[in-house]
Motif scaffolding. Structure first.
Motif, PDB file in Angstrom:
ATOM      1  N   VAL A 155       0.854  -1.205   0.000  1.00 40.22           N
ATOM      2  CA  VAL A 155       0.000   0.000   0.000  1.00 40.22           C
ATOM      3  C   VAL A 155       0.880   1.242   0.000  1.00 40.22           C
ATOM      4  O   VAL A 155       0.643   2.215  -0.719  1.00 40.22           O
ATOM      5  CB  VAL A 155      -0.948  -0.012   1.231  1.00 40.22           C
ATOM      6  CG1 VAL A 155      -1.630   1.344   1.400  1.00 40.22           C
ATOM      7  CG2 VAL A 155      -2.004  -1.117   1.071  1.00 40.22           C
ATOM      8  N   MET A 156       1.941   1.204   0.829  1.00 38.64           N
ATOM      9  CA  MET A 156       2.831   2.371   0.929  1.00 38.64           C
ATOM     10  C   MET A 156       3.493   2.661  -0.418  1.00 38.64           C
ATOM     11  O   MET A 156       3.522   3.810  -0.872  1.00 38.64           O
ATOM     12  CB  MET A 156       3.901   2.117   1.996  1.00 38.64           C
ATOM     13  CG  MET A 156       4.903   3.249   2.141  1.00 38.64           C
ATOM     14  SD  MET A 156       5.922   3.089   3.612  1.00 38.64           S
ATOM     15  CE  MET A 156       7.329   2.259   2.937  1.00 38.64           C
ATOM     16  N   SER A 157       4.019   1.618  -1.075  1.00 35.92           N
ATOM     17  CA  SER A 157       4.727   1.885  -2.337  1.00 35.92           C
ATOM     18  C   SER A 157       3.756   2.322  -3.444  1.00 35.92           C
ATOM     19  O   SER A 157       4.113   3.141  -4.295  1.00 35.92           O
ATOM     20  CB  SER A 157       5.534   0.668  -2.772  1.00 35.92           C
ATOM     21  OG  SER A 157       4.686  -0.416  -2.973  1.00 35.92           O
ATOM     22  N   ILE A 158       2.518   1.796  -3.412  1.00 36.72           N
ATOM     23  CA  ILE A 158       1.526   2.243  -4.418  1.00 36.72           C
ATOM     24  C   ILE A 158       1.176   3.714  -4.173  1.00 36.72           C
ATOM     25  O   ILE A 158       1.111   4.518  -5.098  1.00 36.72           O
ATOM     26  CB  ILE A 158       0.251   1.359  -4.364  1.00 36.72           C
ATOM     27  CG1 ILE A 158       0.587  -0.078  -4.795  1.00 36.72           C
ATOM     28  CG2 ILE A 158      -0.854   1.933  -5.250  1.00 36.72           C
ATOM     29  CD1 ILE A 158      -0.521  -1.094  -4.527  1.00 36.72           C
ATOM     30  N   TYR A 159       1.001   4.071  -2.897  1.00 36.58           N
ATOM     31  CA  TYR A 159       0.610   5.449  -2.555  1.00 36.58           C
ATOM     32  C   TYR A 159       1.723   6.438  -2.936  1.00 36.58           C
ATOM     33  O   TYR A 159       1.455   7.603  -3.247  1.00 36.58           O
ATOM     34  CB  TYR A 159       0.322   5.523  -1.051  1.00 36.58           C
ATOM     35  CG  TYR A 159      -0.353   6.814  -0.620  1.00 36.58           C
ATOM     36  CD1 TYR A 159      -1.703   7.016  -0.859  1.00 36.58           C
ATOM     37  CD2 TYR A 159       0.361   7.824   0.015  1.00 36.58           C
ATOM     38  CE1 TYR A 159      -2.334   8.198  -0.483  1.00 36.58           C
ATOM     39  CE2 TYR A 159      -0.255   9.001   0.401  1.00 36.58           C
ATOM     40  CZ  TYR A 159      -1.598   9.193   0.147  1.00 36.58           C
ATOM     41  OH  TYR A 159      -2.222  10.355   0.524  1.00 36.58           O
TER      42      TYR A 159
END
Length: 881
Positions: A155-159
């Protein structure tokens, strides 16, 4: 453009596998053959091969495989293949992968779900990621922590992707909910990290609402908390009071990594003495509790930084730092002594010297191989202590004199140099040092130590008894005369007959002789005939070191012996009333000098005496036969005066170096003065008050302002384009160790807006660009600072060249302005440093650096030439002007 790759594996492409072989192995049913084929394919891709024909084979035969190793290798393969075309659009065949990734994200096996989520962290293509987002979010609530923690990272890398905040609008909300309910320490840490990087306010709010429970959190989470605190306080120093309490609470953590980070954070945020003391205590505690030498070296580096900025706090902890000497590692011991020597004060000098003495005694008994080097370091440390505080010299000098005959020549030289300096600076110790030196003189084994000890004896034996015992000691160490027996020639036989009467010396009837081939032959005196070859007389067991060193052909030492005996005889003339005794000493000395010359000119030794030593011994003989008052003054006073002058120059140089090290900085006259006494102190803790005082002091002394040398900075500006170019550019080059930073100023000199302006650089030689500069838009007549970092892999000369490319609104094609080359010279990497004379000579002997360089110059004056060389090669002169 270079591809960014997170997977680095060494691969020797000696015999590359043929694509067809790999294809056959992938199509087969043998799992181990598939694994090998996948590994080969990945290696080839990493080495620049493209292998486009393999993609469809892998989709057909590898995607359906249930084997975990195959699936892991498949993800590595997908990570490194090109997923976009030349224009940056995602290739249509990548759609085939999406379905497989979705299936993996819903796979019943936890391992496959986890590694697929981890793979998504390395994908940058939004078209591939977008259809997978619902499956990723589902995994946030999975029962297994391995999947949850990887889902949070996904989720962090997509965001963080360019359009990530549109793909996952409410990601921070979701992660905050996860954080409040999560129990697994690793998943909790990842959730907090996500908030910290993507929504900092939420992370700080969460931290401040759970302040009381921070000490109970896991080690991983505490490390991220400290990172957050550092970042928040760097941007907003006013808020640091809230966070310092958290740091101090974390100082009691059971995790050594956390307390190390705490200490570092505390030092960076606060300069209050109590905070610095807490950090220093933590470092000392780590120094003693950790067994890893690398950790100790890192902690010593931190203590060294504290010493330079907060010396007064560190002085109280000097004995704690000294306990690091218990480590048997030489680097740790050296670093510890360097730190301690700068923290010595009159209050702690006695304690420190006592401990160093104990360590020196320990090196005598220990069986460690590096004892000699460690002893040398301790002797040098004691030496500098005794020079700074002469009152401690009396407690150490006699202990150290036991090491004059040390088998480690370097430490023996250090001792004798120390004794030479102390006997001059501490006149009270002169008598006891001379007595002890004469007692231990016969133990000395090294020629350099011997010559220095002889100089001390010659200069500082002043009373009648001292002079007489000094002459007797030297005679005893030289042993019986002659040094060799030559009955072959007539005059040599005469000399042999005369010598025993003059000095009443008896030669033993049996003595070892050295033959021409270097072997020993024992023969009796009775059997010698007039035709026996010349042989070296080794002397009785009572004769000592000087004789054995002379018989190896060390005539420089012989010349030193001659000078010392000459000085002693001259001094004897002043203090001895009886002329008969003086004449006896003079004739005995002349006899010794003649024997040395005879030995030097004989064919017994492989090398005859050198001219310098010969001239010096002859000068001593002339002097003993006929002395004028002027000559006497030179021999008995001038040498000593030169030595005193050398010592005072050395001291002066050291004080100048200390002054140069001290920070030269100035506060500006219009700087704001913040009177902390007039501030409201409501709600301020003791630590904050201390901090305010320290900040005021630093501001007053100008410690916050570090002035660079502006004139020097202007010399390093390079013009990159011409004055008539539409874009003007100049670069300021900074070389720091193995990094080059180019600070390029670009000025738009036209009346138009320049779009997509890019500074394109390329390098030649062992230089590598760290990052690609981005595109900018420049308004008419405006300027822009662009920074470019370049890594240097060796100190060879390199060239940086490039151009500036931009577009204007009315012209469709891009305009290119070619830049001037920047030559990076090896001289830029050299920075002047300080090295002691003895250390330099040791290194010189070790490396034999005598490469001669021819220099063509018009400079006539030596001093001017030396200064020119020093300036040209960025070096420093070793000795005083």
């Amino acid at each position: 453009m270079e591809k960014s790759c997170t997977l680095l594996i060494h691969f020797d492409k000696g015999t590359p596998a043929i694509a067809n072989e790999i294809k056959e192995a992938l199509e087969g049913n043998d799992v181990s053959a598939k694994v090998d084929a996948m590994k080969k394919a990945i290696m080839l891709l990493l080495n620049g091969e493209t292998l486009p024909q393999l993609f469809i084979t892998i989709v057909r035969y590898v995607l359906p495989s249930e084997d975990h190793t195959v699936q892991k290798l498949l993800l590595l393969y997908l990570e490194i293949i090109e997923k976009t075309d030349a224009k940056g659009r995602v290739l249509p065949e990548m759609i085939l992968i999406c379905q497989n990734l979705r299936n993996n994200l819903q796979h019943p096996n936890e391992y496959i779900r986890g590694v697929t989520l981890r793979f998504l962290c390395r994908l940058n293509e939004t078209e591939i990621i977008e259809p997978l987002i619902p499956s990723v979010l589902q995994n946030l609530e999975h029962r297994h922590p391995f999947i949850r923690r990887n889902a949070i990272l996904a989720v962090m890398s997509i965001y963080k992707l360019p359009q990530g905040d549109q793909l996952l609008v409410d990601a921070p909300d979701m992660i905050e909910k996860v954080l409040s309910t999560e129990q697994d320490p690793s998943a909790k840490r990842n959730a907090f990290l996500m908030l910290f990087t993507c929504a900092q306010e939420r992370a700080t709010n969460y931290l401040l609402t759970h302040v009381d429970r921070v000490s109970e959190w896991g080690e991983l989470l505490q490390m991220v908390v400290l990172e957050l605190i550092r970042k928040v306080c760097r941007t907003n120093r006013g808020e640091k009071a809230k966070y310092i309490k958290i740091i101090i609470a974390l100082l009691n953590s059971p995790s050594t990594a956390v307390i190390y980070e705490c200490a570092g954070t505390l030092v960076s945020l606060s300069s209050a003495p109590s905070a610095i003391k807490a950090a220093a205590n933590t470092y000392c505690q780590l120094l003693l509790s950790q067994s890893d030498n690398n950790v100790k070296l890192i902690v010593l580096d931190r203590l060294n930084e504290l010493k330079s900025s907060h010396r007064d706090v560190m002085v109280d902890l000097i004995m704690d730092v000294l306990r690091a000497l218990l480590s048997p590692n030489l680097d740790i011991q050296r670093k510890t002594l360097d730190i301690v020597l700068e923290l010595i004060t009159p209050r702690n000098i006695n304690e420190v010297v006592l401990l160093l003495k104990k360590e020196v005694v320990k090196t005598q008994t220990g069986e460690l191989e590096k004892n000699g080097e460690y002893r040398q370091m301790l002797i040098q440390a004691i030496h500098s202590c005794a020079i700074k505080y002469p009152e401690v010299a009396s407690t150490v000098v006699h202990l150290l004199m036991d090491f004059l005959g040390d088998s480690n020549v370097a430490s023996a030289i250090d001792v004798v140099v120390f004794v030479r300096e102390i006997i001059e600076t501490n006149p009270k110790l002169r008598v006891s040092i001379i007595t002890r030196l004469l007692d231990t003189f016969y133990q000395i084994r090294a020629a350099r130590v011997c010559s220095c000890a002889l100089w001390i004896i010659g200069e500082y034996c002043l009373s009648l008894s001292e002079v007489e015992s000094a002459i007797a000691t030297i005679k005893q160490c030289l042993g019986d005369l002659p040094f060799y027996s030559a009955s072959e020639e007539g005059e040599a036989t005469d000399a042999s007959k005369k010598i025993p009467q003059a000095s009443s010396i008896t030669i033993s009837s049996r003595r070892p002789a050295v033959l021409a081939d270097g072997t020993y032959a024992t023969q009796s005196a009775a059997s010698e005939t007039a035709f026996s070859p010349p042989t070296i007389v080794q002397g009785s067991l009572a004769s000592g070191n000087l004789r054995s060193l002379l018989l190896t052909g060390d005539f420089f030492l012989g010349a030193v012996v001659a000078c010392t005996l000459t000085k002693l005889v001259l001094r004897l003339e002043e203090v001895q009333p009886s002329k008969v005794e003086v004449n006896k000493a003079t004739t005995q000395t002349l006899l010794i000098l003649v024997s040395m010359l005879q030995l030097g000119q004989s064919h017994v030794l492989p090398h005859p005496i050198d001219n310098d030593s010969y001239d010096r011994i002859v000068l001593c003989m002339r002097l003993l036969c006929n002395t004028g008052d002027e000559i006497r003054k030179i021999w008995l006073q001038s040498c000593r005066q030169s030595f005193v002058k050398m010592l005072s120059e050395k001291q002066l140089r050291e004080t100048e170096e200390l002054k140069a090290k001290a920070q030269v900085s100035h506060a500006q006259p219009d700087d704001l003065i913040d009177f902390y006494h007039l501030k409201s102190r409501k709600g301020m803790s003791q630590l904050e008050l201390e901090d305010e005082v320290q900040d005021d002091l630093k501001r007053a002394t100008g410690e916050f302002v570090k002035d660079a040398d502006d004139a020097n900075k202007l010399n390093r500006i390079l013009q990159l384009t011409g004055f008539s170019d539409p874009v003007y550019a100049e670069a300021y080059v900074t070389v720091h160790h193995y990094d080059i930073v180019l600070d390029v100023t670009v000025i738009n000199r036209t009346k138009e807006t320049l779009q997509n302006l890019c500074l394109e650089l390329a390098t030649m030689g062992d230089l590598k660009l760290v990052e690609r500069p981005q595109n900018y838009t420049l308004a008419p007549e405006s300027s822009k600072q662009i920074k470019a970092n370049i890594k240097v892999s060796s100190t060879e000369t390199g060239v940086i060249f490039g151009n500036i490319v931009y577009e204007t609104s009315n012209v469709l094609e891009r305009t290119v302005v070619v830049l001037n080359d920047i030559h990076i010279d090896i001289m830029d990497y050299i920075s002047p440093a300080v090295c002691s004379d003895t250390a330099f000579r040791t290194m010189w002997a070790e490396f034999e650096w005598e490469n001669k360089v021819a220099v063509n110059t018009v400079i006539q004056d030596e001093k001017e030439f030396l200064n020119h060389i020093i300036k040209s090669i960025n070096m420093k002169c070793l000795t005083a002007p």
